[in-house]
Design an enzyme around this catalytic site. Structure first.
Site, short mmCIF file in Angstrom:
data_model
loop_
_atom_site.label_atom_id
_atom_site.label_comp_id
_atom_site.label_asym_id
_atom_site.label_seq_id
_atom_site.Cartn_x
_atom_site.Cartn_y
_atom_site.Cartn_z
N HIS A 72 0.84 -1.20 0.00
CA HIS A 72 0.00 0.00 0.00
C HIS A 72 0.87 1.24 0.00
O HIS A 72 1.91 1.27 0.65
CB HIS A 72 -0.88 0.03 1.26
CG HIS A 72 -2.11 -0.79 1.12
ND1 HIS A 72 -3.36 -0.27 0.98
CD2 HIS A 72 -2.26 -2.13 1.08
CE1 HIS A 72 -4.25 -1.23 0.85
NE2 HIS A 72 -3.60 -2.38 0.92
N TYR A 203 -8.94 4.71 8.48
CA TYR A 203 -9.25 5.01 9.89
C TYR A 203 -10.33 6.08 9.91
O TYR A 203 -10.31 7.01 9.08
CB TYR A 203 -8.01 5.58 10.58
CG TYR A 203 -6.86 4.63 10.76
CD1 TYR A 203 -5.92 4.43 9.74
CD2 TYR A 203 -6.70 3.90 11.92
CE1 TYR A 203 -4.85 3.57 9.90
CE2 TYR A 203 -5.62 3.03 12.10
CZ TYR A 203 -4.71 2.88 11.08
OH TYR A 203 -3.65 2.01 11.24
N PRO A 295 -3.44 -0.87 19.16
CA PRO A 295 -3.26 -1.26 17.75
C PRO A 295 -3.52 -0.13 16.74
O PRO A 295 -3.35 -0.30 15.56
CB PRO A 295 -4.25 -2.40 17.57
CG PRO A 295 -5.17 -2.35 18.70
CD PRO A 295 -4.49 -1.64 19.81
N LYS A 299 1.51 -1.16 15.32
CA LYS A 299 2.94 -1.23 15.67
C LYS A 299 3.33 -2.49 16.43
O LYS A 299 4.52 -2.82 16.49
CB LYS A 299 3.30 -0.01 16.53
CG LYS A 299 3.25 1.28 15.77
CD LYS A 299 4.28 1.31 14.66
CE LYS A 299 4.07 2.48 13.72
NZ LYS A 299 4.57 2.19 12.37
N TYR A 387 4.49 5.68 10.30
CA TYR A 387 3.55 4.61 9.98
C TYR A 387 4.21 3.54 9.10
O TYR A 387 4.03 2.35 9.31
CB TYR A 387 2.31 5.17 9.26
CG TYR A 387 1.14 4.19 9.26
CD1 TYR A 387 1.01 3.23 8.24
CD2 TYR A 387 0.21 4.20 10.28
CE1 TYR A 387 -0.03 2.33 8.26
CE2 TYR A 387 -0.84 3.30 10.29
CZ TYR A 387 -0.95 2.36 9.28
OH TYR A 387 -1.98 1.43 9.30
P1 FAS Z 1 2.61 -12.95 21.48
O1 FAS Z 1 1.75 -12.62 22.65
O2 FAS Z 1 2.02 -12.96 20.11
O3 FAS Z 1 3.28 -14.40 21.68
C1 FAS Z 1 3.76 -14.79 22.96
C2 FAS Z 1 3.72 -16.32 23.01
O4 FAS Z 1 4.28 -16.73 24.26
C3 FAS Z 1 2.30 -16.85 22.95
O5 FAS Z 1 2.20 -17.87 21.99
C4 FAS Z 1 2.04 -17.38 24.37
O6 FAS Z 1 1.21 -18.52 24.39
C5 FAS Z 1 3.45 -17.74 24.81
N1 FAS Z 1 3.62 -17.76 26.27
C6 FAS Z 1 3.08 -16.90 27.17
N2 FAS Z 1 3.49 -17.22 28.42
C7 FAS Z 1 4.33 -18.30 28.30
C8 FAS Z 1 5.06 -19.09 29.23
N3 FAS Z 1 5.04 -18.82 30.53
N4 FAS Z 1 5.81 -20.11 28.74
C9 FAS Z 1 5.87 -20.37 27.40
N5 FAS Z 1 5.18 -19.65 26.47
C10 FAS Z 1 4.42 -18.64 26.92
N6 FAS Z 1 -0.61 -5.63 16.70
C11 FAS Z 1 -0.69 -4.92 15.55
O7 FAS Z 1 0.35 -4.46 15.06
N7 FAS Z 1 -1.90 -4.72 14.93
C12 FAS Z 1 -3.06 -5.25 15.44
O8 FAS Z 1 -4.13 -5.07 14.88
C13 FAS Z 1 -3.03 -6.01 16.61
N8 FAS Z 1 -4.16 -6.57 17.13
C14 FAS Z 1 -4.08 -7.30 18.30
C15 FAS Z 1 -5.23 -7.90 18.86
C16 FAS Z 1 -5.14 -8.63 20.05
C17 FAS Z 1 -6.39 -9.26 20.64
C18 FAS Z 1 -3.90 -8.76 20.72
C19 FAS Z 1 -3.80 -9.51 22.03
C20 FAS Z 1 -2.76 -8.17 20.17
C21 FAS Z 1 -2.84 -7.45 18.95
N9 FAS Z 1 -1.71 -6.87 18.36
C22 FAS Z 1 -1.77 -6.16 17.22
C23 FAS Z 1 -0.45 -7.02 18.98
C24 FAS Z 1 0.11 -8.35 18.59
O9 FAS Z 1 0.07 -8.50 17.20
C25 FAS Z 1 1.48 -8.45 19.19
O10 FAS Z 1 2.21 -7.26 19.02
C26 FAS Z 1 2.28 -9.61 18.66
O11 FAS Z 1 1.52 -10.78 18.81
C27 FAS Z 1 3.58 -9.65 19.45
O12 FAS Z 1 4.16 -10.86 19.25
P2 FAS Z 1 4.94 -11.59 20.46
O13 FAS Z 1 5.82 -10.60 21.11
O14 FAS Z 1 5.51 -12.82 19.84
O15 FAS Z 1 3.84 -11.95 21.56
C1 PHB Z 2 -5.42 -4.91 10.78
O1 PHB Z 2 -5.38 -5.07 9.54
O2 PHB Z 2 -5.75 -5.82 11.57
C2 PHB Z 2 -5.01 -3.58 11.35
C3 PHB Z 2 -4.66 -2.54 10.49
C4 PHB Z 2 -4.28 -1.32 11.04
C5 PHB Z 2 -4.26 -1.18 12.43
C6 PHB Z 2 -4.61 -2.23 13.28
C7 PHB Z 2 -5.00 -3.44 12.74
O3 PHB Z 2 -3.89 0.01 12.98
#
Ligand code: FAS
Ligand code: PHB
Length: 396
Positions: A72, A203, A295, A299, A387
């Site tokens: 994009h 947005y 989110p 980032k 961004y």
């Molecule tokens: P993660 O949380 O993805 O992974 C951590 C892993 O460690 C998990 O698999 C967990 O099961 C494991 N773990 C936890 N405790 C443990 C233990 N004691 N022993 C062993 N393993 C363990 N980011 C965006 O950029 N855009 C978004 O739209 C967006 N939407 C999101 C929506 C939700 C509901 C959530 C919760 C997050 C969102 N995020 C978004 C943020 C998300 O994408 C994170 O930044 C990303 O998953 C980060 O990755 P990790 O650091 O690997 O953490």
């Molecule tokens: C998404 O595609 O899930 C998305 C895009 C932009 C954002 C957050 C989530 O700021």
């Protein structure tokens, strides 16, 4: 068991790091609390900064992203139901971002781990980190229980990639940690539907609340709306969601939104959180284990990628030439980018949401800021730079 690096968590940070270390001939073992199926069931991020795309290509897991991801030139901002403007990251900086779901990245990372025979042990319970604080005779190791059996992995370094609720950050002594947190007075309802997406990631700031239109493919769309913190998925049946989503976009964009049955719904709270330092002895934190961003700025996943890039480079420098300079500088370097993204995500969250406690002055200030962003190429370039993703800092 013995390895060079134990990685706790097989989310994007953990599996990106294990893949990156493999490209440098560094062995690792990944310990994951959940099942692989559970990890792959999570639907989260969608926007990849150009630097994240570079990392995925560098570690050799970008083939499907290059085929199925969508590049994009920028993002569209809709305002109060009447106006829209386009923040062109490509025109401003020559950089694009890619829309490609985190779930797909997770699948690609697991597939790469399987291809190289990477030990990713799932269903690890009671993970405990030991001997990482660098004291005399310290011998870093991790113990855990799997299939009812207590196990131990000896290592030289531990990478805490276990997210916000993981064990790693909490293993750093409280007196050493400095934590910064801001909790926002609303959440996001996320909805996935097999419908045609809008042409741009869009947005919307509206008196009824924030909304976002994104997607995963030309037939799979992802939408979000701001909801009160106490709302649950059950409060938002499709017949309530679709008219509310459309009400928050200008009429021409609302008319372009195709409705359809939702295939996934979730409500997530929004917070900004940073824990410093991101290193303690032989323990290094990456991703959500160290920081959380709302989110709004897309980032979270991208910060996980930049932490992994910096830590992978530092470990490669150590194992390649026994040079610890990048390890010693990891926390400060990672945190410079973390705080830059935390600020951007905070700025966009304040700019685009309706805050229950806002005074008339606050609301007016938000509208003036939107008007300035709409009319100033310099303001748009500043946002575009953030961004699309700042370049990584060079190693000294
Ligand atoms: P993660 O949380 O993805 O992974 C951590 C892993 O460690 C998990 O698999 C967990 O099961 C494991 N773990 C936890 N405790 C443990 C233990 N004691 N022993 C062993 N393993 C363990 N980011 C965006 O950029 N855009 C978004 O739209 C967006 N939407 C999101 C929506 C939700 C509901 C959530 C919760 C997050 C969102 N995020 C978004 C943020 C998300 O994408 C994170 O930044 C990303 O998953 C980060 O990755 P990790 O650091 O690997 O953490
Ligand atoms: C998404 O595609 O899930 C998305 C895009 C932009 C954002 C957050 C989530 O700021």
């Amino acid at each position: 068991m013995k390895t060079q690096v134990v990685i706790v968590g097989s989310g994007p940070a953990g599996l990106m790091l294990s893949q990156l270390l493999h490209t440098h001939g560094i062995d690792s073992v990944v310990l994951e609390r959940q099942t692989r199926e559970h990890v792959l069931s999570r639907i989260r991020a969608g926007v990849l900064e150009s630097t994240t795309v570079d990392v995925l290509r560098q570690i050799g897991v970008a083939e499907r992203m290059d085929r199925e991801g969508h590049a994009h030139d920028g993002v569209r901002i809709a305002w109060a139901g009447r106006d829209t403007f386009f923040v062109d990251t490509h025109k401003a900086l020559g950089r694009r971002f890619v829309v490609y779901g985190q779930t797909s990245i997770q699948e690609d990372l697991y597939a790469a781990a399987d291809r190289r025979g990477q030990p990713v042990l799932d269903r690890c319970e009671d993970v405990v980190l030991h001997g990482f604080d660098g004291g005399p005779g310290a011998r870093p190791h991790v113990t855990f229980v799997r299939d009812g059996r207590s196990q131990r992995v000896d290592c030289e370094f531990i990478a805490g990639c276990d997210g916000f609720h993981g064990v790693s950050r909490r293993s750093i002594p409280e007196g050493v940690r400095r934590e910064y947190e801001k909790v926002y007075p609303f959440g996001w309802l996320g909805v996935m539907a097999r419908v045609r997406p809008l042409p741009d990631v869009t947005y919307a700031n509206h008196p009824r609340g924030f909304a976002l239109a994104s997607y995963r493919s030309q037939v799979l769309s992802r939408f979000y709306i701001q909801v009160p913190l106490e709302h649950k998925v059950e409060d938002w049946p499709d017949e309530r969601f679709w008219p509310e989503l459309k009400a928050r976009f200008p009429a021409d964009l609302a008319a372009a939104i195709t409705e359809g049955p939702s295939i996934e719904k979730s409500v997530a709270p929004l917070r900004s959180f940073v824990s410093e330092p991101m290193r303690h002895g032989a323990l290094f934190l990456c991703g959500d284990a160290a920081h959380i961003v709302p989110p709004t700025g897309a980032k979270g996943l991208n910060l996980a990628a930049s932490d992994v890039f910096y830590l992978g480079r530092a470990l490669a420098r150590w194992y390649g030439r026994r040079d610890a300079s990048q390890l010693d500088g990891y926390s400060a370097m990672a945190l410079r980018r973390v705080w830059s993204s935390v600020r951007t995500s905070w700025y966009l969250t304040n700019l685009l949401h309706r805050f229950p406690h806002f005074s008339e002055f606050d609301q007016k200030a938000q509208e003036v800021e939107l008007d300035y962003l709409k009319s100033s190429a310099y303001a748009q370039a500043a946002l575009a730079e953030q961004y699309a993703g700042l370049p990584f800092e060079a190693a000294d």
